[in-house]
Design a protein around this motif. Structure first.
Motif, short mmCIF file in Angstrom:
data_model
loop_
_atom_site.label_atom_id
_atom_site.label_comp_id
_atom_site.label_asym_id
_atom_site.label_seq_id
_atom_site.Cartn_x
_atom_site.Cartn_y
_atom_site.Cartn_z
N ILE A 1 0.79 -1.30 -0.09
CA ILE A 1 0.00 0.04 -0.03
C ILE A 1 0.73 1.12 0.02
O ILE A 1 2.06 1.54 1.01
N ALA A 2 0.84 2.11 -1.07
CA ALA A 2 1.58 3.21 -1.08
C ALA A 2 3.16 3.02 -1.09
O ALA A 2 3.62 3.82 -0.28
N GLY A 3 3.41 1.87 -1.91
CA GLY A 3 4.79 1.41 -1.57
C GLY A 3 5.31 0.85 -0.55
O GLY A 3 6.59 0.57 -0.29
N VAL A 4 4.50 0.46 0.58
CA VAL A 4 4.78 -0.09 1.73
C VAL A 4 4.34 -1.35 1.86
O VAL A 4 3.07 -1.80 1.53
N ARG A 5 5.30 -2.42 2.11
CA ARG A 5 4.73 -3.83 2.00
C ARG A 5 4.49 -4.30 3.43
O ARG A 5 5.04 -4.01 4.31
N PHE A 6 3.24 -4.85 3.38
CA PHE A 6 2.64 -5.41 4.67
C PHE A 6 2.91 -7.03 4.76
O PHE A 6 2.39 -7.50 3.57
N PRO A 7 3.08 -7.56 5.48
CA PRO A 7 3.57 -9.00 5.48
C PRO A 7 2.12 -9.62 5.62
O PRO A 7 2.05 -11.01 5.07
N LEU A 8 1.12 -9.15 6.12
CA LEU A 8 -0.45 -9.65 6.09
C LEU A 8 -1.21 -8.58 5.80
O LEU A 8 -1.10 -7.27 6.35
N LYS B 1 -21.04 -4.27 8.03
CA LYS B 1 -20.32 -4.90 6.92
C LYS B 1 -20.65 -4.29 5.63
O LYS B 1 -20.00 -4.01 4.72
N ALA B 2 -22.20 -4.41 5.51
CA ALA B 2 -22.66 -4.15 4.04
C ALA B 2 -22.37 -2.78 3.83
O ALA B 2 -22.16 -2.28 2.41
N VAL B 3 -22.49 -1.85 4.82
CA VAL B 3 -22.20 -0.32 4.36
C VAL B 3 -20.73 -0.01 4.00
O VAL B 3 -20.51 0.57 3.18
N ALA B 4 -19.73 -0.80 4.98
CA ALA B 4 -18.38 -0.66 4.68
C ALA B 4 -18.08 -1.23 3.40
O ALA B 4 -17.36 -0.67 2.50
N LEU B 5 -18.65 -2.35 2.81
CA LEU B 5 -18.15 -3.04 1.64
C LEU B 5 -18.82 -2.10 0.59
O LEU B 5 -18.27 -1.63 -0.69
N ALA B 6 -20.06 -1.45 0.62
CA ALA B 6 -20.64 -0.37 -0.46
C ALA B 6 -19.70 0.64 -0.54
O ALA B 6 -19.41 1.14 -1.84
N ASN B 7 -19.09 1.23 0.58
CA ASN B 7 -18.04 2.31 0.48
C ASN B 7 -16.80 1.86 -0.20
O ASN B 7 -16.25 2.67 -1.11
N VAL B 8 -16.51 0.76 0.17
CA VAL B 8 -15.08 0.36 -0.44
C VAL B 8 -15.45 0.33 -1.94
O VAL B 8 -14.46 0.59 -2.79
N ARG B 9 -16.43 -0.48 -2.30
CA ARG B 9 -16.88 -0.49 -3.83
C ARG B 9 -16.85 0.75 -4.59
O ARG B 9 -16.51 0.89 -5.57
N ALA B 10 -17.46 1.70 -3.84
CA ALA B 10 -17.74 2.94 -4.70
C ALA B 10 -16.53 3.72 -4.66
O ALA B 10 -16.43 4.20 -6.02
N PHE B 11 -15.64 3.67 -3.88
CA PHE B 11 -14.30 4.51 -4.00
C PHE B 11 -13.42 3.65 -4.87
O PHE B 11 -12.86 4.24 -5.81
N TRP B 12 -13.55 2.25 -4.90
CA TRP B 12 -12.70 1.56 -5.93
C TRP B 12 -13.13 1.82 -7.35
O TRP B 12 -12.30 2.09 -8.20
N LYS B 13 -14.36 2.08 -7.56
CA LYS B 13 -14.81 2.33 -8.68
C LYS B 13 -14.53 3.78 -9.13
O LYS B 13 -14.15 4.13 -10.43
N ALA B 14 -14.74 4.50 -8.32
CA ALA B 14 -14.64 6.07 -8.56
C ALA B 14 -13.11 6.49 -9.10
O ALA B 14 -12.80 7.35 -9.75
N PHE B 15 -12.11 5.39 -8.62
CA PHE B 15 -10.64 5.88 -9.14
C PHE B 15 -10.07 4.40 -9.88
O PHE B 15 -8.96 4.41 -10.00
N ASP B 16 -11.14 3.63 -10.51
CA ASP B 16 -10.72 2.52 -11.17
C ASP B 16 -9.48 1.77 -10.52
O ASP B 16 -8.54 1.28 -11.10
N GLY B 17 -9.65 1.75 -9.27
CA GLY B 17 -8.77 0.67 -8.44
C GLY B 17 -7.52 1.48 -8.25
O GLY B 17 -6.36 0.92 -7.81
N ARG B 18 -7.09 2.64 -8.61
CA ARG B 18 -5.78 3.31 -8.67
C ARG B 18 -5.55 3.95 -7.27
O ARG B 18 -4.30 4.10 -7.04
N ILE B 19 -6.23 3.99 -6.33
CA ILE B 19 -5.92 4.43 -4.93
C ILE B 19 -6.23 3.07 -4.00
O ILE B 19 -7.20 2.58 -3.88
N PRO B 20 -5.19 2.73 -3.35
CA PRO B 20 -5.17 1.61 -2.52
C PRO B 20 -6.31 1.56 -1.41
O PRO B 20 -6.15 3.09 -0.96
#
Ligand code: SIN
Length: 311
Positions: A10-17, A225-244
């Protein structure tokens, strides 16, 4: 087949998990932060820090129930100077350290950000969404203020920075915040904070369950959870997956993590389940996620990100 890879970048930083604590959950004191360091968590996320030490709101201020939890902690934390001193020691755990910052007014944010950036966290998460400070509206619902604040913080940090946003419930609001982030870019998004100003009632006692704000507080856990998933999806689509995106909300099983990944999250944070289960939750979730991925023949968690099918 070899074990699926659960690391992420994420943003050039590696997370082991790709699973870590949510800011607020067992991450206020040095002891709690070190316990996260020793645990299986993929990162150490600090409590949102303010300029001064805060005791937080009066207790009881956290209440778990079958579907999740409600809290009105009121940002209890040690103050940014103490966290700035702690961060170098936390880095010895060899996993990313995310400094979460909050403010009681707009000027607090750049003051904290400047100092904490010098302490060397791997990432800075700017909390625009605490619903629990009486008289202080959530900044993320004020699009102009959010843009001003992102610009002010960006000008004083030399670390990757992201914002933790409140839940939005209307596509117009997803679009308005996405426009803010196009004009004032950030390196990652944490979505979502608790669903603010909910009310849980104990019918036996005919009473609210937490003391601050007449019982109003932020909702977390499975119920959101359903509200969180909807927000993740909406922003993922708004940026075509370009912002982690780091998905937050309702993660209690490996399948929940998998759903966040499908919606577009690269990693997840865990709040209520961590508070209820303790730091062993990370190993359990990792094992469950591995099993889901292996069953579906995915080689890695990153191979799943954003692959949600639409009908
Ligand atoms: C709190 O300390 O009240 C919770 C923090 C948050 O929701 O941002």
């Amino acid at each position: 087949m070899t074990d699926p890879d659960l690391s992420c970048t994420i943003a050039g930083v590696r997370f082991p998990l790709c699973i870590m604590n949510a800011s607020g959950a067992l991450c206020v004191t040095r002891e709690e932060l070190e316990a996260l360091g020793r645990s299986g968590a993929g990162a150490i996320v600090t409590k949102s820090m303010t300029v001064e030490f805060r005791k937080g709101n009066p207790e009881p201020r956290y209440y778990p129930f079958s579907g999740g939890s409600i809290n009105s902690m009121g940002l209890p934390n040690l103050g940014y100077q103490t966290y700035a001193e702690l961060i170098p020691a936390l880095k010895a755990f060899k996993k990313p350290v995310i400094a979460s910052i909050a403010g009681l007014c707009e000027e607090d944010f750049p003051e904290i950000a400047r100092a904490i950036s010098k302490a060397g966290p791997d990432l800075i998460e700017v909390n625009l969404s605490c619903p629990n400070i009486p008289g202080k509206p959530q900044i993320g619902y004020d699009f102009d203020a959010s843009e001003r604040l992102i610009r002010k913080v960006r000008a004083v940090v030399d670390r990757p920075m992201g914002v933790k946003l409140p839940p939005y419930f209307d596509p117009a609001h997803h679009a308005a915040m996405a426009d803010v982030l196009k004009r004032a870019p950030v390196d990652f998004l944490s979505l979502i904070n608790s669903v603010g100003n909910a009310l849980v009632i104990d019918p036996e006692k005919e009473s609210v369950v937490i003391k601050p704000k007449g019982g109003f507080g932020g909702l977390g856990g499975s119920v959101i959870k359903a509200v969180a998933l909807a927000n993740v999806r909406a922003f993922w689509k708004a940026f075509d997956g370009r912002i982690p995106i780091i998905g937050v909300g309702g993660v209690t099983s490996g399948t929940d993590v998998f759903e966040h990944l499908l919606a577009g999250a690269s990693a997840v944070q865990v709040g209520t389940a961590l508070v209820e289960e303790g730091t062993g939750v990370f190993d359990r979730l990792a094992a469950e996620l591995r099993a889901v991925l292996a069953k579906k023949s995915y080689p890695s968690s990153s191979a799943v990100v954003g692959r949600l099918k639409e009908l």
